[in-house]
Design a protein around this motif. Structure first.
Motif, PDB file in Angstrom:
ATOM      1  N   SER A   8       6.185   3.152  14.364  1.00  0.00           N
ATOM      2  CA  SER A   8       6.969   3.113  13.393  1.00  0.00           C
ATOM      3  C   SER A   8       6.550   4.208  12.336  1.00  0.00           C
ATOM      4  O   SER A   8       7.488   4.482  11.235  1.00  0.00           O
ATOM      5  CB  SER A   8       7.266   1.879  12.726  1.00  0.00           C
ATOM      6  OG  SER A   8       6.338   1.537  11.832  1.00  0.00           O
ATOM      7  N   HIS A   9       5.335   4.936  12.288  1.00  0.00           N
ATOM      8  CA  HIS A   9       5.099   5.993  11.147  1.00  0.00           C
ATOM      9  C   HIS A   9       4.045   6.687  11.577  1.00  0.00           C
ATOM     10  O   HIS A   9       2.938   6.204  12.086  1.00  0.00           O
ATOM     11  CB  HIS A   9       4.602   5.249  10.044  1.00  0.00           C
ATOM     12  CG  HIS A   9       5.047   6.144   8.860  1.00  0.00           C
ATOM     13  ND1 HIS A   9       5.730   6.216   7.919  1.00  0.00           N
ATOM     14  CD2 HIS A   9       3.884   7.140   8.381  1.00  0.00           C
ATOM     15  CE1 HIS A   9       5.624   7.329   6.964  1.00  0.00           C
ATOM     16  NE2 HIS A   9       4.452   7.828   7.214  1.00  0.00           N
ATOM     17  N   SER A  39       7.561  11.043  10.365  1.00  0.00           N
ATOM     18  CA  SER A  39       7.794  11.013   8.853  1.00  0.00           C
ATOM     19  C   SER A  39       7.594  12.211   8.295  1.00  0.00           C
ATOM     20  O   SER A  39       6.455  12.576   8.084  1.00  0.00           O
ATOM     21  CB  SER A  39       7.433   9.859   8.348  1.00  0.00           C
ATOM     22  OG  SER A  39       7.568   9.537   6.992  1.00  0.00           O
ATOM     23  N   THR A  62      11.931  10.963  10.122  1.00  0.00           N
ATOM     24  CA  THR A  62      12.597  10.665   8.996  1.00  0.00           C
ATOM     25  C   THR A  62      12.287  11.701   7.953  1.00  0.00           C
ATOM     26  O   THR A  62      11.191  12.272   8.352  1.00  0.00           O
ATOM     27  CB  THR A  62      11.999   9.227   8.321  1.00  0.00           C
ATOM     28  OG1 THR A  62      10.674   9.421   8.136  1.00  0.00           O
ATOM     29  CG2 THR A  62      12.196   8.207   9.379  1.00  0.00           C
ATOM     30  N   GLU A  97       8.807   9.762   4.217  1.00  0.00           N
ATOM     31  CA  GLU A  97       8.442   8.884   3.320  1.00  0.00           C
ATOM     32  C   GLU A  97       8.558   9.445   1.804  1.00  0.00           C
ATOM     33  O   GLU A  97       8.588  10.681   1.779  1.00  0.00           O
ATOM     34  CB  GLU A  97       6.979   8.439   3.654  1.00  0.00           C
ATOM     35  CG  GLU A  97       5.897   9.433   3.272  1.00  0.00           C
ATOM     36  CD  GLU A  97       4.665   8.986   3.726  1.00  0.00           C
ATOM     37  OE1 GLU A  97       3.899   8.487   2.788  1.00  0.00           O
ATOM     38  OE2 GLU A  97       4.077   9.347   4.747  1.00  0.00           O
ATOM     39  N   VAL A 133      11.913   4.989   3.836  1.00  0.00           N
ATOM     40  CA  VAL A 133      10.547   4.445   4.126  1.00  0.00           C
ATOM     41  C   VAL A 133       9.848   4.698   2.836  1.00  0.00           C
ATOM     42  O   VAL A 133       9.842   5.903   2.270  1.00  0.00           O
ATOM     43  CB  VAL A 133       9.955   5.421   5.228  1.00  0.00           C
ATOM     44  CG1 VAL A 133       8.539   5.244   5.740  1.00  0.00           C
ATOM     45  CG2 VAL A 133      10.921   5.265   6.715  1.00  0.00           C
ATOM     46  N   HIS A 135       6.354   5.044   0.423  1.00  0.00           N
ATOM     47  CA  HIS A 135       4.899   5.200   0.328  1.00  0.00           C
ATOM     48  C   HIS A 135       4.275   4.586  -1.187  1.00  0.00           C
ATOM     49  O   HIS A 135       5.268   4.740  -2.269  1.00  0.00           O
ATOM     50  CB  HIS A 135       4.494   6.606   0.073  1.00  0.00           C
ATOM     51  CG  HIS A 135       3.090   6.625  -0.092  1.00  0.00           C
ATOM     52  ND1 HIS A 135       1.968   7.257   0.556  1.00  0.00           N
ATOM     53  CD2 HIS A 135       2.447   6.376  -1.160  1.00  0.00           C
ATOM     54  CE1 HIS A 135       1.089   7.446   0.183  1.00  0.00           C
ATOM     55  NE2 HIS A 135       1.123   6.826  -1.042  1.00  0.00           N
ATOM     56  N   HIS A 156       6.027   1.569   4.430  1.00  0.00           N
ATOM     57  CA  HIS A 156       5.086   1.868   5.139  1.00  0.00           C
ATOM     58  C   HIS A 156       3.518   1.687   4.763  1.00  0.00           C
ATOM     59  O   HIS A 156       3.003   1.828   3.667  1.00  0.00           O
ATOM     60  CB  HIS A 156       5.448   3.621   5.348  1.00  0.00           C
ATOM     61  CG  HIS A 156       4.179   4.346   5.127  1.00  0.00           C
ATOM     62  ND1 HIS A 156       3.214   4.564   6.165  1.00  0.00           N
ATOM     63  CD2 HIS A 156       3.853   5.101   4.235  1.00  0.00           C
ATOM     64  CE1 HIS A 156       2.343   5.532   5.520  1.00  0.00           C
ATOM     65  NE2 HIS A 156       2.768   5.871   4.619  1.00  0.00           N
ATOM     66  N   SER A 176       5.321  -2.593   7.047  1.00  0.00           N
ATOM     67  CA  SER A 176       4.661  -1.863   8.277  1.00  0.00           C
ATOM     68  C   SER A 176       3.384  -1.880   8.016  1.00  0.00           C
ATOM     69  O   SER A 176       2.805  -1.285   7.055  1.00  0.00           O
ATOM     70  CB  SER A 176       5.241  -0.434   8.532  1.00  0.00           C
ATOM     71  OG  SER A 176       4.817   0.185   9.652  1.00  0.00           O
ATOM     72  N   GLU A 202       2.353   0.681  13.075  1.00  0.00           N
ATOM     73  CA  GLU A 202       2.154   1.804  12.849  1.00  0.00           C
ATOM     74  C   GLU A 202       0.886   2.588  13.005  1.00  0.00           C
ATOM     75  O   GLU A 202      -0.001   1.578  12.670  1.00  0.00           O
ATOM     76  CB  GLU A 202       3.029   2.378  11.481  1.00  0.00           C
ATOM     77  CG  GLU A 202       2.136   1.971  10.238  1.00  0.00           C
ATOM     78  CD  GLU A 202       2.416   2.711   9.059  1.00  0.00           C
ATOM     79  OE1 GLU A 202       2.028   3.829   8.818  1.00  0.00           O
ATOM     80  OE2 GLU A 202       3.612   2.203   8.302  1.00  0.00           O
ATOM     81  N   ASP A 204       0.152   5.596  11.232  1.00  0.00           N
ATOM     82  CA  ASP A 204       0.043   6.528  10.180  1.00  0.00           C
ATOM     83  C   ASP A 204      -0.961   7.765  10.596  1.00  0.00           C
ATOM     84  O   ASP A 204      -1.546   8.367   9.937  1.00  0.00           O
ATOM     85  CB  ASP A 204      -0.389   6.231   9.030  1.00  0.00           C
ATOM     86  CG  ASP A 204      -0.267   6.739   7.606  1.00  0.00           C
ATOM     87  OD1 ASP A 204       0.744   7.832   7.723  1.00  0.00           O
ATOM     88  OD2 ASP A 204      -1.042   6.574   6.661  1.00  0.00           O
TER      89      ASP A 204
END
Length: 252
Positions: A8-9, A39, A62, A97, A133, A135, A156, A176, A202, A204
């Protein structure tokens, strides 16, 4: 057999993927990754995210503005990114994000500037009816106060307290968890507590690798058995929850 899972990220647009971006995407698919949310955080990153999404059916962009740019960027830079997000939102699965990172803010002025930029992104997400999303580092509660009018919010790489996480979940928002959950006791505590209905997973990537070296979307599979064990659930169940939640949240 690999379980279908959505990362998801991730940041496939980052230079660390320049040597083998296509190979990393193929490795993810082979591992069972059926979707990647890439992202963007800058003008160039947003553009590359859109290009990746256009070329690959299983990658979704995103479009965001990093807290660093929100803090340090010129008004011209910030306005250019906001205009880019608005112009390309039809091809994006979400906004972000974007958010607050008080770890790097040294003065109140920097906090205020970062917050002002984030508020503009929040307004865009609301106007465009897109998931946001966020941060949030050392600013989880502050972010929650600002985003309460947004329908869909994804925290996220959530790293805050269990108490704040409960507030976020009670608001109907999503948590997430990054591949940090494979080796961080704090993130394992969060995983045990988060309701499956609010959970996304995720990488990242290229950060926070559960293996040696650079992280990549394929490594999302390392999180599934860890989270399943913590929640006393089947691995297939966790993969299904995380994947279906991501599909619903991002409408993919």
């Amino acid at each position: 057999m690999p379980y279908p899972i959505i990362d998801s990220h991730c940041h496939l647009d980052f230079p660390k993927f320049n040597p083998d971006r296509e190979e990393a995407i193929l490795r993810a698919r082979k591992a069972g990754v059926v979707g990647m949310i890439n992202s963007g955080i800058s003008l160039k990153g947003n553009r590359m995210s859109l290009e990746l999404a256009e070329k690959n059916e299983d990658i979704h962009a995103t479009l965001g503005l990093s807290p660093d740019i929100g803090r340090e960027g010129s008004d011209k830079d910030i306005d250019a990114i906001l205009a880019q997000i608005e112009a390309n939102a039809g091809n994006a699965a979400g906004i972000g994000e974007a958010g607050l990172d008080f770890q790097d803010c040294k003065t109140n002025e920097e906090r205020e500037r970062q917050t002002a930029s984030f508020k503009k992104v929040i307004e865009l997400a609301k106007e465009l009816s897109k998931p946001l999303v966020v941060h949030a580092r050392m600013a989880e509660t502050e972010v929650l106060k600002l985003v309460r009018d947004v329908d869909t919010v994804i925290y996220h790489c959530y790293s805050g307290s269990v108490e704040t996480m409960r507030e976020i979940v009670d608001t109907g928002y999503h948590i997430s968890l990054a591949t940090l959950v494979c080796f961080s006791e704090h993130h394992q505590t969060l995983a045990a507590e988060v309701p499956p209905e609010n959970l996304l997973l995720e990488t990242d990537s290229p950060f926070l690798s559960p293996r040696k070296g650079r992280n990549e979307p394929a490594f999302i599979v390392d999180s599934i058995p860890v989270v399943a064990k913590l929640k006393e659930m089947e691995t297939a169940e966790i993969a299904k929850f995380a994947t279906e939640n991501a599909r619903r949240v991002f409408k993919i």
